[in-house]
Write a protein that holds these residues in place. Structure first.
Motif, PDB file in Angstrom:
ATOM      1  N   ALA A 264      -1.440  -6.131   9.339  1.00 23.09           N
ATOM      2  CA  ALA A 264      -1.999  -4.800   8.761  1.00 23.09           C
ATOM      3  C   ALA A 264      -2.352  -3.941   9.935  1.00 23.09           C
ATOM      4  CB  ALA A 264      -3.191  -4.760   7.756  1.00 23.09           C
TER       5      ALA A 264
ATOM      6  N   ASN B  43      -1.112  -0.020   7.801  1.00 28.59           N
ATOM      7  CA  ASN B  43      -1.124  -0.107   6.319  1.00 28.59           C
ATOM      8  C   ASN B  43      -1.387  -1.455   5.763  1.00 28.59           C
ATOM      9  OD1 ASN B  43      -0.880   3.029   5.572  1.00 28.59           O
ATOM     10  ND2 ASN B  43       0.738   2.877   7.015  1.00 28.59           N
TER      11      ASN B  43
ATOM     12  N   ALA C 122       5.843   3.603   6.863  1.00 24.01           N
ATOM     13  CA  ALA C 122       4.495   3.151   6.427  1.00 24.01           C
ATOM     14  C   ALA C 122       4.863   1.720   5.539  1.00 24.01           C
ATOM     15  CB  ALA C 122       3.833   4.225   5.591  1.00 24.01           C
TER      16      ALA C 122
ATOM     17  N   THR D 245       0.193   4.367   2.078  1.00 26.61           N
ATOM     18  CA  THR D 245      -0.703   5.160   2.408  1.00 26.61           C
ATOM     19  C   THR D 245      -2.375   4.729   1.787  1.00 26.61           C
ATOM     20  OG1 THR D 245       0.534   6.719   3.521  1.00 26.61           O
ATOM     21  CG2 THR D 245      -1.931   7.121   3.354  1.00 26.61           C
ATOM     22  N   VAL D 246      -3.157   4.529   2.543  1.00 26.85           N
ATOM     23  CA  VAL D 246      -4.453   4.151   1.871  1.00 26.85           C
ATOM     24  C   VAL D 246      -5.134   5.333   1.331  1.00 26.85           C
ATOM     25  CG1 VAL D 246      -6.865   3.228   1.987  1.00 26.85           C
ATOM     26  CG2 VAL D 246      -4.895   1.923   3.122  1.00 26.85           C
TER      27      VAL D 246
ATOM     28  N   ARG E 213     -10.297   4.649   8.204  1.00 28.03           N
ATOM     29  CA  ARG E 213      -8.942   4.446   7.341  1.00 28.03           C
ATOM     30  C   ARG E 213      -8.698   2.933   7.728  1.00 28.03           C
ATOM     31  NH1 ARG E 213      -3.725   4.517   6.670  1.00 28.03           N
ATOM     32  NH2 ARG E 213      -3.509   4.158   9.150  1.00 28.03           N
ATOM     33  N   GLN E 214      -8.798   2.643   9.012  1.00 29.90           N
ATOM     34  CA  GLN E 214      -8.372   1.295   9.366  1.00 29.90           C
ATOM     35  C   GLN E 214      -9.131   0.122   8.785  1.00 29.90           C
ATOM     36  OE1 GLN E 214      -7.996   0.935  13.880  1.00 29.90           O
ATOM     37  NE2 GLN E 214      -6.857   3.160  13.986  1.00 29.90           N
TER      38      GLN E 214
ATOM     39  N   VAL F 167      -8.047  -0.362   5.398  1.00 32.87           N
ATOM     40  CA  VAL F 167      -6.800  -0.806   5.241  1.00 32.87           C
ATOM     41  C   VAL F 167      -7.049  -2.547   5.430  1.00 32.87           C
ATOM     42  CG1 VAL F 167      -4.848  -1.664   6.676  1.00 32.87           C
ATOM     43  CG2 VAL F 167      -5.455   0.803   6.104  1.00 32.87           C
TER      44      VAL F 167
END
Length: 248
Positions: A48, A53, A134, A138-139, A180-181, A184
């Motif tokens: 990830a 992602n 991706a 996408t989150v 965001r990471q 994920v």
């Protein structure tokens, strides 16, 4: 992370996460209560991070299928033999059989590293199959678990009392991209847990817990009483992974 970088760092990442304070206990609880393969969890977190992602549920199932026979026929029997020698049969346990147990432990570790090599090759093939695309979608939003934790970090008292891995996760969430990471990684852990929960076989894994000892049995009871416990343990592994990534 550089996509062309050698996959050899996957093992160092896994060791760095697993050896952080308390992580082994969380991993073993997941192993005992769900039959969760810790190598799969760690490698999916590593993947990830490489992809940016979360792996899809289908990708996690595919990765697990690559090593399930090896785990069932090689890793688990070695683990059970090592564990059995802690208490018997005679002449175990004694100094002589402890040497044998340590030899088996080394073989078990070698077998798990071979398993990780297969998984790392799987990650490489997945990465090459869809260059620049991706992986896992996408989150769209932070996981609920992450949001609850981030709310807690707004309290100075919480930050003051946080452990080192937790403080690292606070630092990681300082920017939108880092947040965001983090989401994920959380989503990856949730999907790995869901994969093994879907395959959960109470009697089979319960027997494994009995072989490992009382602590595992208590963990199994804990999971039965509260299905969210597995996610809580996985969440702690994510925090450790965040700390390792942040220190790299």
């Amino acid at each position: 992370m550089d996509q062309d970088k050698s996959a050899a760092d996957h093992w160092q990442f896994s060791l760095a996460v697993y050896t952080r304070d308390g992580v082994a206990e969380h991993c073993l609880t997941l192993q005992h209560t769900l039959g969760l393969d810790v190598n799969v969890l760690l490698l999916m977190l590593w993947a990830a991070r490489r992809w940016g992602n979360a792996p899809t549920a289908e990708q996690i199932a595919d990765a697990d299928s690559e090593i399930c026979a090896w785990r069932r026929e090689i890793v688990i029997p070695l683990r059970q033999l090592r564990t059995r020698l802690k208490s018997g049969p005679a002449p175990a346990p004694d100094a002589m059989t402890d040497v044998l147990r340590q030899d088996i432990k080394r073989l078990e570790l070698d077998a798990e590293r071979m398993q990780q090599e297969v998984l790392a090759q799987w990650v490489k093939e997945q990465t090459q199959a869809i260059p620049g695309a991706a992986h896992g979608g996408t989150v769209q939003q932070m996981m609920v678990m992450s949001q609850v934790r981030d709310d807690a970090w707004s309290d100075p008292a919480t930050q003051k009392n946080a452990s080192a891995p937790q403080r690292s996760s606070v630092a990681l969430a300082d920017t939108a991209e880092n947040a965001r990471q983090l989401a994920v990684l959380e989503q990856t852990a949730v999907r790995v847990v869901a994969h093994y929960e879907a395959q959960y076989d109470g009697p089979a894994y319960g027997q494994a817990a009995i072989v490992e000892g009382g602590a595992a049995g208590l963990a199994a009871d804990e999971h039965t009483a509260d299905p969210w416990v597995a996610l809580q343990h996985a969440h702690q592994v994510v925090l450790a992974a965040v700390a390792v990534f942040a220190s790299a």
